[in-house]
Write a protein that holds these residues in place. Structure first.
Motif, short mmCIF file in Angstrom:
data_model
loop_
_atom_site.label_atom_id
_atom_site.label_comp_id
_atom_site.label_asym_id
_atom_site.label_seq_id
_atom_site.Cartn_x
_atom_site.Cartn_y
_atom_site.Cartn_z
N LEU A 199 49.77 111.51 70.02
CA LEU A 199 49.13 112.96 69.39
C LEU A 199 49.92 113.57 68.17
CD1 LEU A 199 48.52 114.67 72.93
CD2 LEU A 199 46.95 113.07 71.67
N ALA A 200 49.28 113.98 67.19
CA ALA A 200 49.99 114.33 66.03
C ALA A 200 49.30 115.65 65.64
CB ALA A 200 49.58 113.27 64.84
N PRO A 201 50.21 116.31 64.65
CA PRO A 201 49.74 117.63 64.00
C PRO A 201 48.46 117.31 63.49
CG PRO A 201 52.11 117.21 63.61
CD PRO A 201 51.78 115.94 64.18
N GLY A 202 47.61 118.41 63.54
CA GLY A 202 46.17 118.34 62.79
C GLY A 202 45.19 117.69 63.95
N MET A 203 45.65 117.28 64.92
CA MET A 203 44.66 116.75 65.88
C MET A 203 44.39 117.88 67.01
SD MET A 203 45.91 113.06 67.13
CE MET A 203 46.17 111.64 66.10
N ARG A 204 43.38 117.97 67.51
CA ARG A 204 42.62 118.98 68.31
C ARG A 204 42.58 118.41 69.76
NH1 ARG A 204 37.59 120.47 66.56
NH2 ARG A 204 38.36 121.68 65.02
N ALA A 205 43.24 119.14 70.78
CA ALA A 205 43.57 118.54 72.18
C ALA A 205 43.02 119.47 73.14
CB ALA A 205 44.93 118.11 72.30
N ASP A 215 46.69 120.96 67.86
CA ASP A 215 45.89 122.19 68.15
C ASP A 215 45.15 122.10 69.18
OD1 ASP A 215 44.34 124.42 67.27
OD2 ASP A 215 42.76 123.42 66.21
N VAL A 216 45.98 122.82 70.32
CA VAL A 216 45.63 122.39 71.72
C VAL A 216 44.92 123.91 72.18
CG1 VAL A 216 46.67 121.95 73.76
CG2 VAL A 216 47.91 121.67 71.70
N TYR A 217 44.03 123.46 73.10
CA TYR A 217 43.00 124.46 73.79
C TYR A 217 42.97 124.09 75.37
CZ TYR A 217 41.73 125.76 69.01
OH TYR A 217 41.76 126.02 67.63
N GLY A 218 42.46 125.08 76.07
CA GLY A 218 42.45 124.76 77.47
C GLY A 218 41.01 125.15 78.06
N SER A 264 34.17 116.80 69.11
CA SER A 264 34.84 117.76 68.61
C SER A 264 36.26 117.80 68.98
CB SER A 264 34.18 119.06 69.12
OG SER A 264 34.02 119.18 70.51
N PHE A 265 36.69 116.82 69.71
CA PHE A 265 38.29 116.76 70.15
C PHE A 265 38.79 115.44 70.12
CE2 PHE A 265 37.06 120.56 72.49
CZ PHE A 265 38.25 121.42 72.47
N ASP A 266 40.27 115.43 69.68
CA ASP A 266 40.73 114.05 69.33
C ASP A 266 41.34 113.21 70.78
OD1 ASP A 266 40.88 113.51 66.24
OD2 ASP A 266 41.87 115.82 66.62
N ASN A 303 33.66 112.10 77.83
CA ASN A 303 33.23 110.91 76.64
C ASN A 303 32.55 111.66 75.59
OD1 ASN A 303 34.18 109.16 78.65
ND2 ASN A 303 32.09 108.53 79.29
N ARG A 304 31.80 112.44 76.06
CA ARG A 304 30.97 113.17 74.93
C ARG A 304 31.73 114.19 73.86
NH1 ARG A 304 28.79 118.13 73.73
NH2 ARG A 304 29.49 118.94 75.83
N ILE A 305 32.36 114.89 74.02
CA ILE A 305 33.31 115.87 73.38
C ILE A 305 34.41 115.15 72.69
CG2 ILE A 305 32.64 117.83 74.69
CD1 ILE A 305 35.56 117.95 75.47
N CYS A 306 35.15 113.97 73.31
CA CYS A 306 36.28 113.30 72.85
C CYS A 306 35.98 111.94 71.86
CB CYS A 306 37.10 113.01 73.83
SG CYS A 306 38.91 112.53 73.11
N ARG A 307 36.24 112.03 70.50
CA ARG A 307 35.94 110.84 69.72
C ARG A 307 37.11 109.92 69.87
NH1 ARG A 307 36.09 115.34 65.95
NH2 ARG A 307 38.63 115.85 65.30
N ARG A 308 38.15 110.05 70.46
CA ARG A 308 39.10 108.92 70.85
C ARG A 308 39.24 108.63 72.03
NH1 ARG A 308 42.74 107.97 66.50
NH2 ARG A 308 43.28 106.01 67.79
N PRO A 309 38.50 107.67 72.72
CA PRO A 309 38.55 107.33 74.06
C PRO A 309 40.27 107.27 74.67
CG PRO A 309 36.87 106.23 73.57
CD PRO A 309 37.47 107.11 72.37
N ASP A 310 40.77 106.43 73.66
CA ASP A 310 42.14 105.88 73.81
C ASP A 310 43.21 107.26 74.00
OD1 ASP A 310 41.72 106.29 71.18
OD2 ASP A 310 43.63 105.60 70.77
#
Ligand SMILES: C[S@@+](CC[C@H](N)C(=O)[O-])C[C@H]1O[C@@H](n2cnc3c(N)ncnc32)[C@H](O)[C@@H]1O
Length: 232
Positions: free
Chosen positions: A70-76, A98-101, A134-136, A160-167
């Motif tokens: 994870l890196a600055p600028g990504m959304r988690a 950029d972290v949300y819950g 919409s999330f990394d 799967n739907r909201i995360c563009r990076r399964p890894d």
């Protein structure tokens, strides 16, 4: 998709399974499943017995940042974020991330850490209120096993739907390896509706086309200890 214990740095907690089993009945379970004040901050028979920030998620957050890159600028997003401890710690160990819950418990969100005010959403893992891709990164720790099997499939589909990076996804769920661990878990468990062997979970992950990493919360038979602080 890999098995990796990102909660390995949490202290092992000892559990009085006999006491929990003794005090458990349908009314206790029903109250726990409301995920309200009693579950988080009521007596231990109903859940955590006091869910308070003590910094124990900081090393977990560090391990997550490193493993999931994870890196600055990504959304988690942390699904089942409760009071936002991990959200807060991910932001502190990786400034600019950029972290949300999201959590089903309005009680938890109303008692969140000050640093995460405005970042936590009230919602259900079954239907995430976020656009596609919409999330990394998305993590869900000890949360989706609170759904039945078809709910788990739906929730993983939503990840799967909201995360563009399964890894960069991580799911941890209640599991058992032996009949003894299953008995112990059933004596302890309050809210989980789906608990499987690791192989059973991996089948479910395949069925849901979930491609992220994963690990298990297992109540170990010897001394009834568990890594982490899963509430049930
Ligand atoms: C065992 S707690 C884990 C909390 C936190 N992830 C941790 O590991 O400390 C389970 C959390 O999932 C939330 N939860 C249960 N069912 C949910 C659902 N269907 N959607 C979203 N959150 C849910 C509960 O309110 C609770 O905060």
């Amino acid at each position: 998709m890999a098995e990796v214990n990102l909660l390995r740095s949490l202290p092992k907690t000892k559990r009085n399974v006999a006491k929990r089993k003794e005090g458990k009945d349908e009314s206790v379970i029903a109250i726990s499943r409301e995920f309200g004040q009693m579950y988080f901050d009521g007596p231990r028979e109903y859940g955590y017995g006091g869910y308070r920030y003590d910094g124990r998620w900081v090393p977990v957050a560090r391990d997550m940042v490193q493993h999931l890159q994870l890196a600055p600028g990504m959304r988690a997003l942390d699904i089942g974020c409760a009071k936002g401890f991990l959200v807060k710690d991910l932001m502190s160990v990786c400034p600019g991330l950029d972290v949300y819950g999201l959590d089903i418990s309005s009680y938890a969100l109303l008692h969140c850490e000050a640093e995460v005010v405005g970042r936590l959403h009230l919602g259900n893992a079954l239907t995430l209120p976020f656009p596609d891709a919409s999330f990394d990164s998305v993590v869900a720790i000890n949360t989706i096993h609170n759904l039945d099997r078809s709910g788990c499939l739906r929730a993983l589909g939503e990840i799967n739907r909201i995360c563009r990076r399964p890894d960069k996804c991580y799911v941890q769920v209640d599991a058992y390896r032996t009949a003894e661990e299953k008995d112990l878990f059933e004596s302890w468990c309050l809210t989980a509706l789906t608990y499987l062997t690791p192989a059973g979970w991996i089948d479910l992950f395949h069925e849901a086309s979930y491609k992220g990493d994963y690990y298990w919360t297992i109540l170990e038979s010897e001394k009834a200890t568990v890594s982490g602080e899963a509430g049930e």
